[in-house]
Design an enzyme around this catalytic site. Structure first.
Site, short mmCIF file in Angstrom:
data_model
loop_
_atom_site.label_atom_id
_atom_site.label_comp_id
_atom_site.label_asym_id
_atom_site.label_seq_id
_atom_site.Cartn_x
_atom_site.Cartn_y
_atom_site.Cartn_z
N LYS A 53 0.84 -1.21 0.00
CA LYS A 53 0.00 0.00 0.00
C LYS A 53 0.88 1.26 0.00
O LYS A 53 0.61 2.22 -0.72
CB LYS A 53 -0.94 -0.02 1.22
CG LYS A 53 -1.99 -1.11 1.11
CD LYS A 53 -2.72 -1.44 2.41
CE LYS A 53 -3.64 -2.66 2.19
NZ LYS A 53 -4.31 -3.13 3.42
N GLN A 97 -4.64 -1.42 9.74
CA GLN A 97 -4.45 -2.74 9.12
C GLN A 97 -5.01 -3.85 10.02
O GLN A 97 -4.71 -3.93 11.20
CB GLN A 97 -2.96 -2.97 8.84
CG GLN A 97 -2.63 -4.28 8.15
CD GLN A 97 -3.21 -4.37 6.74
OE1 GLN A 97 -3.21 -3.40 5.98
NE2 GLN A 97 -3.71 -5.54 6.37
N ASP A 120 -11.02 2.27 4.04
CA ASP A 120 -11.30 0.83 4.01
C ASP A 120 -12.79 0.57 3.75
O ASP A 120 -13.17 -0.53 3.36
CB ASP A 120 -10.94 0.20 5.36
CG ASP A 120 -9.68 -0.64 5.28
OD1 ASP A 120 -9.30 -1.03 4.16
OD2 ASP A 120 -9.09 -0.91 6.34
#
Ligand code: NAP
Length: 290
Positions: A53, A97, A120
């Site tokens: 990412k 995460q 997200d």
């Protein structure tokens, strides 16, 4: 039949190329898109995903802040970091995460993220808007990436039967909603660990999206000839012959490519699409500030 490849690397490169102009527009308007990625603990796979990412941000000229915290970090400390990122006007996207260490409540931490920075797409506000088919939501990256891949390959979904195997909030459930949405128009079944006779469910499906997290659980013999197979699963399987000591394997037997019309490789299928959609969500979040 040998299936055509649903090549996530090529498709994600196209998605990234289409973001360049949008990023430049933001920068011209004085807004440099900025993603903050927080990782807690030492899970090796999570560190690999975060690395991908951050590298994508660097490729695209998106600013990234990488916050690494030790496993023993208190939930209170992470809450403080999220609060600070929420009010930081220079941060447009916040990603925590997953998975978090067991002593943390992932759901309540997700609830804390400002929905407009929830790149997200896991916040109840964004998932709620997704259920309402609104276009003002940030859509979870993996299922959105799968939709983009199907579209990119010109795969017809209208009136097709789609089986989504897995019902997690981050993949399976939003995937089913996206496939059933107006305009996509698939007829969707959701399978899970209590589904009886998965073989028959699979054999009836024109499109299978496997998001289980168990290596090779979906057998080649379960695939209807000509079906489209999207394998979201990424499973590490020990392999002494490999330099790393493991290999990455999907949820679907690799030999399913002999029966399917289209299939994603693992790796190189859904994974790059997830990263590309995260970049797109970050740019979309930054554009809201222009
Ligand atoms: P998850 O939260 O563990 O959900 C797994 C789902 O699979 C659950 O709904 C579970 O059913 C179901 N399941 C478990 N065993 C099953 C079985 N034998 N038959 C049918 N269904 C079964 O996992 P997730 O976060 O959705 O991720 C799924 C997989 O996708 C993992 O391998 C993950 O690493 C991978 N992933 C890949 C990407 C990518 O970018 N490629 C992104 C995210 C996730 P119950 O609900 O009944 O427990």
């Amino acid at each position: 039949m040998v299936a055509s490849l649903l090549d996530g690397k090529s498709c994600s490169a196209d998605v990234e190329a289409a973001l360049v102009g949008r990023i430049n527009n933001c920068i011209d308007a004085g807004i440099k898109p900025h993603l903050a990625v927080v990782i807690v603990g030492n899970d090796p796979a999570s560190h690999v995903y975060v690395g991908a990412k951050i590298r994508a941000c660097q490729r695209l000229g998106i600013k990234s802040t990488h916050i690494e915290l030790p496993e023993e970090t208190l939930e209170l400390e992470l809450r403080k970091i999220i609060s600070d990122l929420n009010v930081d006007e220079n941060v447009h996207g916040i990603l925590i995460q997953s998975p978090l260490p067991e002593h943390m409540n992932e759901e309540s931490l997700t609830d804390m993220i400002d929905p407009s920075k929830d790149v997200d797409g896991f916040h109840p506000v964004n998932l709620g808007r997704l259920v309402q088919s609104r276009d003002d939501c940030l859509i979870p990256c993996t299922p959105n990436g799968v939709m983009r891949l199907l579209e990119w390959a010109g795969i017809e979904t209208k009136g097709k039967t789609a089986l989504v195997i897995g019902r997690s909030r981050n993949v399976g459930m939003p995937q089913a909603i996206l496939l059933a949405s107006k305009g996509v128009d698939a007829t969707v079944t959701i399978g899970h660990s209590r589904t009886q006779d998965m073989e028959s469910q699979c054999l009836g499906a024109d499109i299978i999206i496997a998001a289980v997290g168990r290596p090779n659980v979906i057998k080649k013999s379960w695939i209807k000839p000509g079906a489209v197979v999207v394998d979201v699963g990424i499973n590490r399987v020990d392999d002494d012959k490999s330099e790393k000591g493991y290999v990455l394997v999907g949820d679907v037997e690799k030999s399913a490519k002999e029966v399917a019309s289209w299939i994603t490789p693992v790796p190189g299928g859904v994974g790059p699409m997830t990263v590309a959609m995260l970049m797109e969500n970050t740019v979309a979040a930054a554009e809201q500030k222009i």
